[in-house]
Design an enzyme around this catalytic site. Sequence first.
Site, PDB file in Angstrom:
ATOM      1  N   GLY A  36     -16.697   0.044  -4.154  1.00 58.26           N
ATOM      2  CA  GLY A  36     -16.207   1.311  -4.566  1.00 58.26           C
ATOM      3  C   GLY A  36     -17.092   2.399  -4.906  1.00 58.26           C
ATOM      4  O   GLY A  36     -16.613   3.196  -5.719  1.00 58.26           O
ATOM      5  N   SER A  70     -13.645  -4.110  -0.246  1.00 55.84           N
ATOM      6  CA  SER A  70     -14.554  -3.527  -0.790  1.00 55.84           C
ATOM      7  C   SER A  70     -16.000  -3.833  -0.815  1.00 55.84           C
ATOM      8  O   SER A  70     -16.816  -4.292  -1.570  1.00 55.84           O
ATOM      9  CB  SER A  70     -14.130  -3.787  -2.493  1.00 55.84           C
ATOM     10  OG  SER A  70     -14.693  -2.874  -3.347  1.00 55.84           O
ATOM     11  N   SER A 120      -5.468 -14.308   2.398  1.00 56.93           N
ATOM     12  CA  SER A 120      -6.526 -13.208   1.542  1.00 56.93           C
ATOM     13  C   SER A 120      -6.565 -13.491   0.210  1.00 56.93           C
ATOM     14  O   SER A 120      -5.701 -14.249  -0.430  1.00 56.93           O
ATOM     15  CB  SER A 120      -5.591 -11.774   1.446  1.00 56.93           C
ATOM     16  OG  SER A 120      -6.337 -10.713   1.062  1.00 56.93           O
ATOM     17  N   ASN A 121      -8.027 -13.556  -0.160  1.00 55.46           N
ATOM     18  CA  ASN A 121      -8.106 -14.004  -1.710  1.00 55.46           C
ATOM     19  C   ASN A 121      -8.020 -15.439  -1.824  1.00 55.46           C
ATOM     20  O   ASN A 121      -7.850 -15.875  -3.194  1.00 55.46           O
ATOM     21  CB  ASN A 121      -7.429 -13.180  -2.776  1.00 55.46           C
ATOM     22  CG  ASN A 121      -7.580 -11.485  -2.750  1.00 55.46           C
ATOM     23  OD1 ASN A 121      -8.665 -11.057  -2.787  1.00 55.46           O
ATOM     24  ND2 ASN A 121      -6.607 -10.797  -2.158  1.00 55.46           N
ATOM     25  N   TYR A 148       0.911  -1.189  -0.181  1.00 53.15           N
ATOM     26  CA  TYR A 148       0.161   0.087   0.016  1.00 53.15           C
ATOM     27  C   TYR A 148       1.033   1.194   0.010  1.00 53.15           C
ATOM     28  O   TYR A 148       1.785   1.498   0.774  1.00 53.15           O
ATOM     29  CB  TYR A 148      -0.971   0.091   1.128  1.00 53.15           C
ATOM     30  CG  TYR A 148      -2.004  -1.094   1.117  1.00 53.15           C
ATOM     31  CD1 TYR A 148      -2.316  -1.745   0.066  1.00 53.15           C
ATOM     32  CD2 TYR A 148      -2.791  -1.334   2.343  1.00 53.15           C
ATOM     33  CE1 TYR A 148      -3.149  -2.865  -0.026  1.00 53.15           C
ATOM     34  CE2 TYR A 148      -3.649  -2.282   2.336  1.00 53.15           C
ATOM     35  CZ  TYR A 148      -4.112  -2.981   1.193  1.00 53.15           C
ATOM     36  OH  TYR A 148      -5.064  -4.062   1.165  1.00 53.15           O
TER      37      TYR A 148
END
Length: 287
Positions: free
Chosen positions: A209, A205, A155-156, A50
């Site tokens: 968004g 999300s 994650s994911n 990030y």
Amino acid sequence: MNKKPIEQPVLLGMMRLLDYPELATPQALLGFVERCVEQGLNGFDHANIYGLGQCEAHFGAALRLRPQLRGQLQLISKADIVPAAQDVSRWRVKHYNTGAAYLTGAVEASLTRLGVERLDGFLLHRPDPLLCADEVVRCLQALVESGKVGWLGLSNAEPLHWQSLGRDLPLRCNQIELSLMAQQSAWDGQLQAMQADGLQVLAWSPLAGGAFSPALQQALAEVAGALQATPNQVALAWLRRLPGSPLPILGSLRWSRIEEALNGATLQLDAPTWFYLAEAARGRKAP
């Protein structure tokens, strides 16, 4: 390892931290973090990519102004994505790296940027097709045993990802894209599978968004009017109705948006309302 779920209305995602001029100084960001903690929000979701590390560095600069605040925070970070800009090979290509040296170095770099001795949680950011399970297991176990990481997650991840690693690691969560506009895991059994395997669902999300379709915007407005809520509060309540009560990761750091989420944290939807919104988003009726 403690597998107690994170208990708060939302997590706060730090991916766009640098986009907020009102949080541009360490002092201003510290004030924001203190305000969050006062409202019962102490979980901050970071990743080493990030801002190419600058989001963690900025957060760490704020925390250094009041080190005693660290004990009230839950700091989560993620790693294994190598952006093209950070690829040192001749190919300059985005790729994943779950090698022990890379993951260990990523954790240590996050600790340095944040100015802390331990990450409360550490997640593998994306499934790596070249992942060597034995190496990853040994690496993550060592990070926990060293005290540099409190608990582990993914994650994911798809079911086979978390099930294969979960045989040897006490995984606590899986962070997935989940919203009215990304609801496949609500229909294919993944949420039930995560619940059965003891994984808390963290939803990134959760408001897509803001990219809700016109039909969904209309349905959300109708439900919001009937329940004396806002459309965003209804969209987050739709998530909470799912198995395991997924925990939203709020991407916006505007205080008005955070306050809106907090004020709607107890809103509940019945099953017909849930399906009405799901149908509006999907554009088709339930099977």
